[in-house]
Design an enzyme around this catalytic site. Structure first.
Site, PDB file in Angstrom:
ATOM      1  N   SER A 136      43.305  93.693 139.609  1.00  0.00           N
ATOM      2  CA  SER A 136      43.801  92.880 140.715  1.00  0.00           C
ATOM      3  C   SER A 136      45.188  93.368 141.107  1.00  0.00           C
ATOM      4  O   SER A 136      46.091  93.436 140.265  1.00  0.00           O
ATOM      5  CB  SER A 136      43.842  91.411 140.298  1.00  0.00           C
ATOM      6  N   LYS A 162      40.888  95.129 143.598  1.00  0.00           N
ATOM      7  CA  LYS A 162      40.946  93.862 144.321  1.00  0.00           C
ATOM      8  C   LYS A 162      42.342  93.705 144.893  1.00  0.00           C
ATOM      9  O   LYS A 162      43.336  93.755 144.156  1.00  0.00           O
ATOM     10  CB  LYS A 162      40.621  92.671 143.409  1.00  0.00           C
ATOM     11  N   LYS A 164      45.052  91.326 146.723  1.00  0.00           N
ATOM     12  CA  LYS A 164      45.453  89.982 147.122  1.00  0.00           C
ATOM     13  C   LYS A 164      45.892  90.045 148.592  1.00  0.00           C
ATOM     14  O   LYS A 164      46.599  90.979 148.999  1.00  0.00           O
ATOM     15  CB  LYS A 164      46.603  89.474 146.264  1.00  0.00           C
ATOM     16  N   ASP A 190      41.107  89.069 147.851  1.00  0.00           N
ATOM     17  CA  ASP A 190      41.201  87.707 147.334  1.00  0.00           C
ATOM     18  C   ASP A 190      42.299  86.977 148.094  1.00  0.00           C
ATOM     19  O   ASP A 190      43.462  87.389 148.082  1.00  0.00           O
ATOM     20  CB  ASP A 190      41.530  87.753 145.840  1.00  0.00           C
ATOM     21  N   GLU A 215      37.157  86.815 148.531  1.00  0.00           N
ATOM     22  CA  GLU A 215      37.193  85.741 147.544  1.00  0.00           C
ATOM     23  C   GLU A 215      38.031  84.564 148.037  1.00  0.00           C
ATOM     24  O   GLU A 215      39.161  84.742 148.471  1.00  0.00           O
ATOM     25  CB  GLU A 215      37.770  86.298 146.239  1.00  0.00           C
ATOM     26  N   ASP A 240      35.753  80.983 144.191  1.00  0.00           N
ATOM     27  CA  ASP A 240      36.499  80.956 142.935  1.00  0.00           C
ATOM     28  C   ASP A 240      36.938  79.516 142.681  1.00  0.00           C
ATOM     29  O   ASP A 240      36.240  78.749 142.020  1.00  0.00           O
ATOM     30  CB  ASP A 240      37.692  81.913 143.038  1.00  0.00           C
ATOM     31  N   LYS A 264      35.616  81.677 136.120  1.00  0.00           N
ATOM     32  CA  LYS A 264      36.759  81.614 135.215  1.00  0.00           C
ATOM     33  C   LYS A 264      36.508  80.458 134.255  1.00  0.00           C
ATOM     34  O   LYS A 264      36.491  79.292 134.684  1.00  0.00           O
ATOM     35  CB  LYS A 264      38.059  81.403 135.992  1.00  0.00           C
ATOM     36  N   GLY A 292      40.295  86.445 136.107  1.00  0.00           N
ATOM     37  CA  GLY A 292      41.330  86.364 135.092  1.00  0.00           C
ATOM     38  C   GLY A 292      42.498  85.514 135.541  1.00  0.00           C
ATOM     39  O   GLY A 292      42.692  85.258 136.729  1.00  0.00           O
TER      40      GLY A 292
END
Length: 368
Positions: A136, A162, A164, A190, A215, A240, A264, A292
């Protein structure tokens, strides 16, 4: 099995560099560990609640408080009838606080499995001995900084990137990463709920980059909004924060709000519920992956065991210890050929390094 005492340990573990999402930036992983002492041995768990109630309504100080004042005493009332499987039913009366519940359940489960010589992976139903690792990448100050960071992770061998994103940091960084590293790069984004229903046209622009998924683009409570977004864009929508139980997962799948789920364990109340979500998704033909929360080795070990279940078909955020920490609290997890080995020892399969734990410990509290 009987719960005799629980040690709540507050640690501040320095990160290698600041990690920024749409929710904020952190340079230290502030975390609470749960150390359960039973009549058959001890168990360890990491509470995933952040320092601030930003990812969810939970935060570590409140998690420690509810564990101390309510959940641990409730578990002790079970006496010799204590099992990890009994924790969720015993705490069913308490609304929310899933991360605190997960930490207690996991610590008890670790002790239970260590006593029987069973690994977490075996107990959960794992079918793999190693899992593919993604990474990430937080929001950066500049595009050149982003490119240097992504290039470094790909050189390390990570199989999926991934990014952000947030309004103002979305189209251009995604475009640059895709154009630079090519169409074969496994790439996803995400949003951590940073967008609204008014942003559908903006999010649709990301369709051109052939992403694995987007996400949690909008608010976690807006399941219907995600279903409408899924109809509007071609990029698969992954939930998520919205998925807090197997029942919610079933409903979200049924209305078309998600075609991929990030599981998660802390967010859903523990690994037992996480397996139920895995099974619901598998029955519906919906792939899952393991997210995570900047876990140290104690939390990462259990996540790797979960990620080894058969329907975890996408690389997760179970990165190597070196992704986040100069020094981990257990023997570090290492990336080899894009994969990380699943622990095979009893329980979570790792031990805290006492010297390191003592160095990062802020406070301890015993509940007996």
């Amino acid at each position: 099995m009987k719960l005799e005492a629980v040690e709540l340990i507050r640690l501040d573990v320095p990160l290698k560099s600041a990690f920024r999402t749409s929710e904020g930036s952190v340079t230290v992983h502030e975390v609470v560990w749960v150390h359960a002492i039973t009549d058959v041995g001890e168990g360890w768990a990491e509470c995933a609640a952040n320092a601030l109630p930003d990812y969810s309504s939970e935060y570590h100080t409140a998690a420690a408080g509810v564990l101390r004042d309510f959940f641990i005493p409730e578990a002790m009332k079970l006496g010799n009838e204590l099992t990890a499987e009994a924790i969720a039913p015993a705490l069913h009366w308490a609304k929310g606080h899933r991360m605190a519940k997960a930490a207690l359940e996991t610590a008890v489960l670790d002790a239970q499995l260590r006593a029987s010589g069973t690994s977490f992976a075996t107990y959960l139903g794992a079918t793999k001995t190693k899992v593919p690792a993604g990474v990430s990448v937080g929001i950066m100050d500049t595009l050149p900084e982003l490119m240097k960071t992504v290039e470094g992770y790909l050189a390390d061998g990570y199989l999926r990137i991934k990014l952000k994103i947030e309004p103002g940091w979305d189209y251009e960084p995604v475009k640059l990463v895709r154009e630079t590293f090519g169409p074969d790069l496994l790439l996803q984004v995400d949003a951590n709920t940073a967008y609204t229903r008014d942003d559908f046209d903006l999010l649709k622009r990301l369709d051109e980059f052939n992403l694995l998924l987007i996400e949690q683009p909008i608010e976690e409570e807006d399941i219907l909004g995600h279903a409408r977004l899924a109809e509007y864009i071609t990029t698969p929508v992954c939930l998520d924060e919205s998925i807090v139980s197997a029942g919610v997962a079933r409903d979200a799948i049924e209305i078309g709000a998600t075609s991929i789920i990030n599981i998660k364990p802390a967010r859903v109340g523990g690994y037992i519920e996480a397996v139920k979500i895995h099974n619901v998704a598998q029955a519906a033909g919906i792939p899952v992956w393991c997210g995570g929360m900047l876990e140290t080795g104690i939390g990462r070990a259990a996540n790797l065991a979960l990620a080894a279940l058969p329907n975890f078909t996408l690389p997760g955020d179970t990165s190597a210890s070196a992704r986040y920490f100069e020094t981990d609290t257990t023997e570090p997890f290492v990336l080899v050929d894009g994969h990380i080995d699943v622990p095979t020892g009893p329980g979570i399969g790792v031990e805290p390094i006492r010297e390191v734990v003592d160095r990062f410990t802020v406070s301890t509290e015993w509940v007996k």
